[in-house]
Design an enzyme around this catalytic site. Structure first.
Site, PDB file in Angstrom:
ATOM      1  N   ARG A  75     -17.257 -10.795   0.874  1.00  0.00           N
ATOM      2  CA  ARG A  75     -17.400 -11.940  -0.034  1.00  0.00           C
ATOM      3  C   ARG A  75     -16.366 -11.919  -1.153  1.00  0.00           C
ATOM      4  O   ARG A  75     -16.125 -12.925  -1.797  1.00  0.00           O
ATOM      5  CB  ARG A  75     -18.806 -11.956  -0.649  1.00  0.00           C
ATOM      6  CG  ARG A  75     -19.878 -12.285   0.366  1.00  0.00           C
ATOM      7  CD  ARG A  75     -21.267 -12.159  -0.194  1.00  0.00           C
ATOM      8  NE  ARG A  75     -21.687 -10.771  -0.319  1.00  0.00           N
ATOM      9  CZ  ARG A  75     -22.946 -10.388  -0.516  1.00  0.00           C
ATOM     10  NH1 ARG A  75     -23.899 -11.292  -0.634  1.00  0.00           N
ATOM     11  NH2 ARG A  75     -23.260  -9.119  -0.606  1.00  0.00           N
ATOM     12  N   TYR A 156     -25.028 -22.348  18.110  1.00  0.00           N
ATOM     13  CA  TYR A 156     -25.446 -23.444  17.222  1.00  0.00           C
ATOM     14  C   TYR A 156     -24.354 -23.824  16.213  1.00  0.00           C
ATOM     15  O   TYR A 156     -24.578 -24.646  15.343  1.00  0.00           O
ATOM     16  CB  TYR A 156     -26.807 -23.170  16.562  1.00  0.00           C
ATOM     17  CG  TYR A 156     -26.950 -21.919  15.727  1.00  0.00           C
ATOM     18  CD1 TYR A 156     -26.201 -21.716  14.576  1.00  0.00           C
ATOM     19  CD2 TYR A 156     -27.903 -20.951  16.064  1.00  0.00           C
ATOM     20  CE1 TYR A 156     -26.360 -20.584  13.794  1.00  0.00           C
ATOM     21  CE2 TYR A 156     -28.073 -19.807  15.299  1.00  0.00           C
ATOM     22  CZ  TYR A 156     -27.295 -19.634  14.159  1.00  0.00           C
ATOM     23  OH  TYR A 156     -27.462 -18.513  13.378  1.00  0.00           O
TER      24      TYR A 156
HETATM   25  C1  HXC Z   1     -35.679 -16.840   1.571  1.00  0.00           C
HETATM   26  C2  HXC Z   1     -34.243 -15.145   0.907  1.00  0.00           C
HETATM   27  C3  HXC Z   1     -34.665 -14.345   2.000  1.00  0.00           C
HETATM   28  C4  HXC Z   1     -35.670 -14.871   2.875  1.00  0.00           C
HETATM   29  C5  HXC Z   1     -33.153 -13.247   0.882  1.00  0.00           C
HETATM   30  N1  HXC Z   1     -33.315 -14.421   0.249  1.00  0.00           N
HETATM   31  N2  HXC Z   1     -33.975 -13.178   1.943  1.00  0.00           N
HETATM   32  N3  HXC Z   1     -34.723 -16.375   0.694  1.00  0.00           N
HETATM   33  N4  HXC Z   1     -36.142 -16.120   2.619  1.00  0.00           N
HETATM   34  N5  HXC Z   1     -36.103 -14.194   3.921  1.00  0.00           N
HETATM   35  C6  HXC Z   1     -32.632 -14.880  -0.947  1.00  0.00           C
HETATM   36  C7  HXC Z   1     -32.823 -13.939  -2.124  1.00  0.00           C
HETATM   37  O1  HXC Z   1     -34.052 -14.165  -2.802  1.00  0.00           O
HETATM   38  C8  HXC Z   1     -31.602 -14.300  -2.983  1.00  0.00           C
HETATM   39  O2  HXC Z   1     -31.782 -15.526  -3.657  1.00  0.00           O
HETATM   40  C9  HXC Z   1     -30.531 -14.553  -1.934  1.00  0.00           C
HETATM   41  O3  HXC Z   1     -31.219 -14.869  -0.725  1.00  0.00           O
HETATM   42  C10 HXC Z   1     -29.647 -13.342  -1.703  1.00  0.00           C
HETATM   43  O4  HXC Z   1     -30.487 -12.259  -1.324  1.00  0.00           O
HETATM   44  P1  HXC Z   1     -30.113 -10.747  -1.636  1.00  0.00           P
HETATM   45  O5  HXC Z   1     -31.149  -9.896  -0.998  1.00  0.00           O
HETATM   46  O6  HXC Z   1     -29.852 -10.573  -3.085  1.00  0.00           O
HETATM   47  O7  HXC Z   1     -28.681 -10.658  -0.906  1.00  0.00           O
HETATM   48  P2  HXC Z   1     -27.941  -9.457  -0.241  1.00  0.00           P
HETATM   49  O8  HXC Z   1     -28.461  -8.132  -0.713  1.00  0.00           O
HETATM   50  O9  HXC Z   1     -26.500  -9.757  -0.390  1.00  0.00           O
HETATM   51  O10 HXC Z   1     -28.359  -9.559   1.319  1.00  0.00           O
HETATM   52  C11 HXC Z   1     -27.856 -10.579   2.152  1.00  0.00           C
HETATM   53  C12 HXC Z   1     -28.891 -11.027   3.192  1.00  0.00           C
HETATM   54  C13 HXC Z   1     -29.447  -9.810   3.992  1.00  0.00           C
HETATM   55  C14 HXC Z   1     -28.198 -12.040   4.102  1.00  0.00           C
HETATM   56  C15 HXC Z   1     -30.054 -11.693   2.470  1.00  0.00           C
HETATM   57  O11 HXC Z   1     -30.352 -10.259   4.976  1.00  0.00           O
HETATM   58  C16 HXC Z   1     -28.353  -9.023   4.645  1.00  0.00           C
HETATM   59  O12 HXC Z   1     -27.819  -8.081   4.057  1.00  0.00           O
HETATM   60  N6  HXC Z   1     -27.961  -9.379   5.910  1.00  0.00           N
HETATM   61  C17 HXC Z   1     -26.844  -8.732   6.633  1.00  0.00           C
HETATM   62  C18 HXC Z   1     -27.115  -8.520   8.088  1.00  0.00           C
HETATM   63  C19 HXC Z   1     -27.623  -9.732   8.845  1.00  0.00           C
HETATM   64  O13 HXC Z   1     -28.065 -10.710   8.276  1.00  0.00           O
HETATM   65  N7  HXC Z   1     -27.578  -9.632  10.209  1.00  0.00           N
HETATM   66  C20 HXC Z   1     -28.031 -10.688  11.091  1.00  0.00           C
HETATM   67  C21 HXC Z   1     -26.894 -11.422  11.687  1.00  0.00           C
HETATM   68  S1  HXC Z   1     -27.503 -12.386  13.060  1.00  0.00           S
HETATM   69  P3  HXC Z   1     -32.245 -15.597  -5.220  1.00  0.00           P
HETATM   70  O14 HXC Z   1     -32.215 -17.049  -5.550  1.00  0.00           O
HETATM   71  O15 HXC Z   1     -33.624 -15.022  -5.269  1.00  0.00           O
HETATM   72  O16 HXC Z   1     -31.251 -14.774  -5.981  1.00  0.00           O
HETATM   73  C22 HXC Z   1     -26.621 -13.834  13.143  1.00  0.00           C
HETATM   74  C23 HXC Z   1     -26.743 -14.817  14.287  1.00  0.00           C
HETATM   75  C24 HXC Z   1     -27.855 -14.552  15.221  1.00  0.00           C
HETATM   76  O17 HXC Z   1     -25.883 -14.130  12.301  1.00  0.00           O
HETATM   77  C25 HXC Z   1     -28.105 -15.600  16.281  1.00  0.00           C
HETATM   78  C26 HXC Z   1     -29.186 -15.051  17.183  1.00  0.00           C
HETATM   79  C27 HXC Z   1     -29.426 -15.779  18.440  1.00  0.00           C
HETATM   80  P1  NAP Z   2     -25.888  -6.827  12.389  1.00  0.00           P
HETATM   81  O1  NAP Z   2     -25.971  -5.499  13.043  1.00  0.00           O
HETATM   82  O2  NAP Z   2     -26.801  -7.111  11.255  1.00  0.00           O
HETATM   83  O3  NAP Z   2     -24.382  -7.047  11.972  1.00  0.00           O
HETATM   84  C1  NAP Z   2     -23.966  -7.680  10.811  1.00  0.00           C
HETATM   85  C2  NAP Z   2     -22.985  -6.766  10.111  1.00  0.00           C
HETATM   86  O4  NAP Z   2     -22.394  -7.465   9.015  1.00  0.00           O
HETATM   87  C3  NAP Z   2     -23.628  -5.499   9.549  1.00  0.00           C
HETATM   88  O5  NAP Z   2     -22.921  -4.383  10.041  1.00  0.00           O
HETATM   89  C4  NAP Z   2     -23.462  -5.623   8.045  1.00  0.00           C
HETATM   90  O6  NAP Z   2     -23.187  -4.351   7.473  1.00  0.00           O
HETATM   91  C5  NAP Z   2     -22.265  -6.560   7.940  1.00  0.00           C
HETATM   92  N1  NAP Z   2     -22.270  -7.315   6.690  1.00  0.00           N
HETATM   93  C6  NAP Z   2     -23.250  -8.112   6.200  1.00  0.00           C
HETATM   94  N2  NAP Z   2     -22.898  -8.615   5.011  1.00  0.00           N
HETATM   95  C7  NAP Z   2     -21.656  -8.135   4.753  1.00  0.00           C
HETATM   96  C8  NAP Z   2     -20.744  -8.306   3.684  1.00  0.00           C
HETATM   97  N3  NAP Z   2     -21.043  -9.080   2.629  1.00  0.00           N
HETATM   98  N4  NAP Z   2     -19.541  -7.681   3.744  1.00  0.00           N
HETATM   99  C9  NAP Z   2     -19.239  -6.898   4.803  1.00  0.00           C
HETATM  100  N5  NAP Z   2     -20.037  -6.705   5.840  1.00  0.00           N
HETATM  101  C10 NAP Z   2     -21.237  -7.318   5.812  1.00  0.00           C
HETATM  102  O7  NAP Z   2     -26.150  -8.017  13.448  1.00  0.00           O
HETATM  103  P2  NAP Z   2     -25.463  -8.364  14.844  1.00  0.00           P
HETATM  104  O8  NAP Z   2     -26.500  -9.020  15.655  1.00  0.00           O
HETATM  105  O9  NAP Z   2     -24.735  -7.206  15.380  1.00  0.00           O
HETATM  106  O10 NAP Z   2     -24.421  -9.497  14.431  1.00  0.00           O
HETATM  107  C11 NAP Z   2     -23.016  -9.332  14.635  1.00  0.00           C
HETATM  108  C12 NAP Z   2     -22.358 -10.698  14.786  1.00  0.00           C
HETATM  109  O11 NAP Z   2     -22.834 -11.340  15.959  1.00  0.00           O
HETATM  110  C13 NAP Z   2     -22.613 -11.658  13.646  1.00  0.00           C
HETATM  111  O12 NAP Z   2     -21.452 -12.418  13.400  1.00  0.00           O
HETATM  112  C14 NAP Z   2     -23.682 -12.562  14.188  1.00  0.00           C
HETATM  113  O13 NAP Z   2     -23.698 -13.816  13.568  1.00  0.00           O
HETATM  114  C15 NAP Z   2     -23.249 -12.644  15.636  1.00  0.00           C
HETATM  115  N6  NAP Z   2     -24.266 -13.072  16.577  1.00  0.00           N
HETATM  116  C16 NAP Z   2     -25.244 -12.226  16.944  1.00  0.00           C
HETATM  117  C17 NAP Z   2     -26.164 -12.631  17.880  1.00  0.00           C
HETATM  118  C18 NAP Z   2     -27.253 -11.720  18.374  1.00  0.00           C
HETATM  119  O14 NAP Z   2     -28.054 -12.135  19.202  1.00  0.00           O
HETATM  120  N7  NAP Z   2     -27.319 -10.482  17.921  1.00  0.00           N
HETATM  121  C19 NAP Z   2     -26.089 -13.918  18.420  1.00  0.00           C
HETATM  122  C20 NAP Z   2     -25.083 -14.773  18.008  1.00  0.00           C
HETATM  123  C21 NAP Z   2     -24.165 -14.331  17.089  1.00  0.00           C
HETATM  124  P3  NAP Z   2     -23.668  -3.912   5.981  1.00  0.00           P
HETATM  125  O15 NAP Z   2     -25.084  -4.295   5.864  1.00  0.00           O
HETATM  126  O16 NAP Z   2     -23.397  -2.452   5.966  1.00  0.00           O
HETATM  127  O17 NAP Z   2     -22.769  -4.648   5.033  1.00  0.00           O
END
Ligand code: HXC
Ligand code: NAP
Length: 293
Positions: A75, A156
């Site tokens: 970010r 999507y």
């Molecule tokens: C509503 C939520 C929430 C929830 C967090 N927030 N979780 N709001 N429902 N479940 C809100 C918080 O209250 C906060 O807003 C803001 O989001 C930021 O949350 P933080 O926890 O402070 O952020 P951060 O620590 O940076 O964490 C980011 C995150 C977390 C996205 C929320 O889940 C994360 O670290 N994710 C990384 C890995 C990930 O998401 N992997 C999945 C990828 S799968 P406020 O207003 O309270 O400050 C994918 C595609 C899959 O992308 C497709 C599958 C088929």
């Molecule tokens: P995942 O293990 O949660 O991978 C997400 C990775 O992003 C984590 O390693 C996380 O590491 C990193 N990340 C999150 N926020 C970050 C930040 N601010 N800066 C740097 N790194 C950050 O989930 P995944 O399923 O393997 O997803 C990988 C990719 O596949 C994503 O682009 C997702 O959208 C895509 N995708 C997944 C699926 C599925 O079915 N799994 C389907 C469609 C697309 P840290 O938490 O250590 O930062």
């Protein structure tokens, strides 16, 4: 031969230096493992350095190749620049950027704060932009060619999806960036492609998208015509091909790997698969009986 077999020939990525954002877990880790097996050096980056170090050690032990763990929150542009400088110091050059890092969770959109929406856009769209801009400018400045950016989107990105609106919005932007730069920066020797995966089980995605017993209720494998979720090696095979020189003429493409999931939802009559086989005689007779009436 099995569909989980490793696809490319030994040494296919030898000499390639690769950066995988979000490479410490999930699909990023699986793709990194395969790149290392194929002879590449890989820098894995994310926010959690401990996790990255553990992954790098595990994968180096497994493959015997070099895996460099670097902390970087995508970010923040200054952190991305710093990460880029560190990789270049360690590897000398970078040939491939894999924008894989993402954030996502399910929520009705009206429950999201402005910051929650921003957080997803910032990781997915701005993060991809930050890395692409940093490495792209570097490649242009140094006239370093034959480089590739591979972006991980979702199906999507073009259909949109309810309950993951920030992610859909951001991934659509990444897809547009992929196609736009595939044309604009081809003259600098860069290729841009994307992969749109369907469901591939990972802890990161499943914890946030199908928590608790939602996984059983939604059962992704039932949505997929091929009746299963994806295997990580299948995705790794495709990613390795797209970052290798075997795909030198593939540019501006997004390849879906979802067992037919999204198209099943799109076809108007696809739900006729619910009609039992024995009912088709009756339906055919009804249709034929209407002829000329
Ligand atoms: C509503 C939520 C929430 C929830 C967090 N927030 N979780 N709001 N429902 N479940 C809100 C918080 O209250 C906060 O807003 C803001 O989001 C930021 O949350 P933080 O926890 O402070 O952020 P951060 O620590 O940076 O964490 C980011 C995150 C977390 C996205 C929320 O889940 C994360 O670290 N994710 C990384 C890995 C990930 O998401 N992997 C999945 C990828 S799968 P406020 O207003 O309270 O400050 C994918 C595609 C899959 O992308 C497709 C599958 C088929
Ligand atoms: P995942 O293990 O949660 O991978 C997400 C990775 O992003 C984590 O390693 C996380 O590491 C990193 N990340 C999150 N926020 C970050 C930040 N601010 N800066 C740097 N790194 C950050 O989930 P995944 O399923 O393997 O997803 C990988 C990719 O596949 C994503 O682009 C997702 O959208 C895509 N995708 C997944 C699926 C599925 O079915 N799994 C389907 C469609 C697309 P840290 O938490 O250590 O930062």
């Amino acid at each position: 031969m099995k569909y989980t077999d490793k696809m490319l020939r030994e040494g296919a990525l030898k000499g390639k230096n690769i950066v995988v954002t979000g490479g410490g877990s999930g699909l990023g880790k699986s793709m990194t493992r395969y790149f290392l097996e194929l002879g590449a050096k890989v820098a894995i980056t994310s926010r959690n350095l401990e996790k990255l170090k553990n992954t790098a050690k595990e994968l180096e032990d497994e493959t015997g190749s070099t895996c460099l763990p670097l902390q970087c929150d995508v970010r923040h542009y200054d952190q991305v620049e710093e990460m880029k400088n560190q990789v270049i110091e360690a590897f000398g050059t970078v040939d491939v950027l894999l924008n894989n890092a993402a954030g996502n969770f399910i929520s009705p959109t009206e429950r999201l704060s402005a910051n929650a929406f921003d957080t997803i856009i910032d990781i997915v769209l701005k993060g991809t932009k930050n890395c692409t801009l940093a490495f792209g400018k570097h490649w242009i400045d140094t006239q370093y060619k034959n480089t590739t950016v591979l972006n991980i989107v979702t199906t999507y990105a073009w259909t949109g999806s309810a309950y993951v609106v920030p992610s859909a919005t951001a991934k659509a932007g990444v897809l547009a960036m992929t196609r736009s730069l595939a044309v604009e920066w081809a003259k600098y020797g860069m290729r841009f492609n994307a992969i749109a995966p369907g469901p591939f089980p990972t802890k990161g995605a499943w914890d946030r998208l199908v928590p608790g017993d939602l996984a059983e209720k939604l059962d992704f494998s039932k949505r997929v015509p091929l009746s299963r979720t994806g295997e990580h090696q299948e995705l790794a095979n495709l990613a390795a091909y797209l970052v290798s020189d075997f795909s030198a003429y593939v540019n501006g493409e997004v390849i879906t790997i979802d067992g037919g999931e999204w198209i099943k939802g799109a076809g108007q009559f696809n739900l006729l698969e619910q009609v039992p086989e024995e009912m088709w005689d009756q339906l055919e007779a009804m249709i034929r009986a209407k002829k000329n009436k």
